[in-house]
Design a protein around this motif. Structure first.
Motif, PDB file in Angstrom:
ATOM      1  N   THR A   1     -40.955  24.874  26.345  1.00 34.73           N
ATOM      2  CA  THR A   1     -39.860  24.181  27.020  1.00 34.73           C
ATOM      3  C   THR A   1     -40.017  22.660  26.915  1.00 34.73           C
ATOM      4  O   THR A   1     -41.101  22.134  27.149  1.00 34.73           O
ATOM      5  CB  THR A   1     -39.812  24.613  28.508  1.00 34.73           C
ATOM      6  OG1 THR A   1     -39.739  26.030  28.515  1.00 34.73           O
ATOM      7  CG2 THR A   1     -38.597  24.041  29.226  1.00 34.73           C
ATOM      8  N   ASP A   2     -38.949  22.005  26.553  1.00 32.75           N
ATOM      9  CA  ASP A   2     -38.929  20.535  26.410  1.00 32.75           C
ATOM     10  C   ASP A   2     -39.807  20.008  25.286  1.00 32.75           C
ATOM     11  O   ASP A   2     -40.108  18.823  25.245  1.00 32.75           O
ATOM     12  CB  ASP A   2     -39.348  19.820  27.715  1.00 32.75           C
ATOM     13  CG  ASP A   2     -38.432  20.164  28.863  1.00 32.75           C
ATOM     14  OD1 ASP A   2     -37.248  20.448  28.580  1.00 32.75           O
ATOM     15  OD2 ASP A   2     -38.903  20.171  30.006  1.00 32.75           O
ATOM     16  N   LYS A   3     -40.242  20.876  24.396  1.00 31.27           N
ATOM     17  CA  LYS A   3     -41.097  20.404  23.307  1.00 31.27           C
ATOM     18  C   LYS A   3     -40.343  20.430  21.993  1.00 31.27           C
ATOM     19  O   LYS A   3     -39.441  21.239  21.782  1.00 31.27           O
ATOM     20  CB  LYS A   3     -42.340  21.314  23.176  1.00 31.27           C
ATOM     21  CG  LYS A   3     -43.293  21.215  24.338  1.00 31.27           C
ATOM     22  CD  LYS A   3     -44.188  20.004  24.197  1.00 31.27           C
ATOM     23  CE  LYS A   3     -44.916  19.644  25.471  1.00 31.27           C
ATOM     24  NZ  LYS A   3     -45.763  20.732  25.944  1.00 31.27           N
TER      25      LYS A   3
END
Ligand code: ASP
Ligand code: MG
Length: 428
Positions: free
Chosen positions: A406-408
């Motif tokens: 997530t968010d990477k």
């Protein structure tokens, strides 16, 4: 006979050496071989020393003095425990000092052009010093033990820094050295180091002491190995990374090999195979709470439901290589590229290929990265991203994957039935 292996953290200061001796004491009615690494972060310090030596830089004296002082501080602290002992601390310090004189003498002679060779002639001091100190301390507190210089019996080829054990030569020598027929119950020796066919010091690769324990277990038909760690056992993630981790109670050899191969730091990847071949169990035990069960790695026939296990390899480089001539990335090109990786001792952690490009994730620790890239560029277009990390999730679930990505920014992704792997832009 059982084997205990203590890593650098288990001999990082005087208290750790005392704790090690408590553990050995509680077992020394059994036949025991104790394998010990260099103290604390001394191998890293010796690496700095080697680089300064190799480049003939003056700061080497500072690093030398740090290494020397570190050991003498531990000696001064532990040999104070039992004042009415006959042991002469002055004589012992003199003998340790003679090792430091040998190390210092190195500085006066210019290195040969073979960096890996020079590295192994110096890196071994860490293990020699730590085992001499621990062995003397155990004798000092009446745990009778014999110190063995493993270089006299563990033989390797001359592929310095990544030497391969010569099993045929080593087996009879190891059996003779650790014979247990001289009324000795405890032997104490070094991990990680060995000696080459031409009699020089060699080493088995960083963190290789686990592997030494395994080689000795195989040759000496040990009942078990215990690797003492600063964690309670094999955890499903690095506790420095995740707040909540779970301990695995037991895992099979096969699973342990996979986890170690993907980069779980708990055990050196080469450790498992020899003990698997002889069904010798390996216990990962808590150094601070030796009574706790830890994790056992052994042959397991029943099916195990394992929780997701997260492995993070930081400091990676993602290389993307494509032929300049638009030939396909198949046999010939792949073998040419991998021959270069082998020459520069590059550790390849992930491979993915398409028709005209090969992507590999490698550890960013080769001193010859620039040379590697220059060589590759003679035949290929090479792009690389130095700021990445490689995450592997064994027994992945949808939830486990989301937790990590997530968010990477995902640069590359690979999934098989049991394993999901992601190359991600490194988080700050
Ligand atoms: N002392 C060596 C190292 O730090 C070997 C080991 O700890 O296993 O790499
Ligand atoms: Mg170590």
């Amino acid at each position: 006979m059982i084997i205990y292996k203590f890593g650098g953290a288990s001999v990082k200061d005087a208290d750790a050496v005392r704790q090690l001796s408590n553990i050995v004491k509680s077992t020394c009615d059994k036949k025991l071989v104790v394998v010990v690494s260099a103290m604390g972060k001394i191998t890293n310090a010796l690496e700095r020393f080697i680089n300064l030596y190799y480049n003939q830089l003056p700061d080497i004296e500072t690093v030398f003095n740090e290494i020397r002082q570190f050991h003498f501080d531990i000696i001064d602290s532990i040999f104070n425990d039992n004042k009415d002992n006959l042991f002469s601390i002055d004589d012992f310090k003199k003998s340790i000092n003679s090792d430091f004189i040998k190390l210092h003498n190195k500085v006066n002679n210019a290195p040969t052009s073979d960096y890996d060779f020079e590295y192994d002639q110096i890196i071994c001091f860490g293990e020699i010093l730590s085992t001499k100190i621990v062995s003397a301390y155990l004798n000092f507190i009446n745990i009778n033990n014999k110190w063995i210089d493993i270089r006299n019996c563990l033989k390797t080829d001359n592929n310095y820094r990544e030497a391969k054990v010569d099993w045929d030569k080593s087996s009879p020598l190891v059996t003779k050295s650790f014979s247990f027929n001289d009324s000795i119950n405890v032997y104490l020796t070094q991990g990680f180091i060995a000696s080459s066919v031409n009699g020089y010091s060699s080493s088995l690769g960083r963190e290789g002491s686990d592997y030494t324990a395994s080689v000795l277990a195989f040759i000496l038909n040990a009942e078990s190995i215990s690797v003492w760690k600063d964690v309670p056992g094999f955890l499903n993630a690095d506790p420095k990374w995740f707040e909540k981790t779970e301990k695995l109670e037991e895992i099979s050899y096969q699973e342990a090999i996979e986890l170690a191969f993907y980069g779980a730091k708990i055990i050196h990847p080469k450790t498992i195979k020899p003990i698997q071949n002889k069904s010798i169990p390996l216990y990962v035990k808590s150094f601070l709470n030796p009574e706790d069960a830890g994790t056992v790695i052994r042959s397991i026939k029943h099916k195990l439901e394992l929780v997701p296990v997260y492995i993070r390899k930081q400091n990676q480089v993602l290389l993307s290589i494509s032929p300049l001539d638009f030939s396909f990335i198949i046999e010939e090109n792949i073998s040419k590229i991998f021959a270069l990786f082998a020459r520069y001792k590059v550790k390849v952690n992930l491979i993915q290929n398409s028709a005209i490009s090969l992507s590999v994730c490698i550890s960013n620790n080769t001193s010859k990265f620039g040379q590697l890239i220059a060589d590759l560029k003679k035949y290929y277009k090479v792009l690389y991203n130095k700021n990445v990390e490689l995450i592997t999730i064994r027994h992945y679930t949808h939830k486990a994957v989301n937790k990590v990505i997530t968010d990477k920014k995902i640069l590359l992704e690979q999934k098989s039935r049991n394993t999901a792997r992601f190359v991600l832009r490194a988080s700050k």
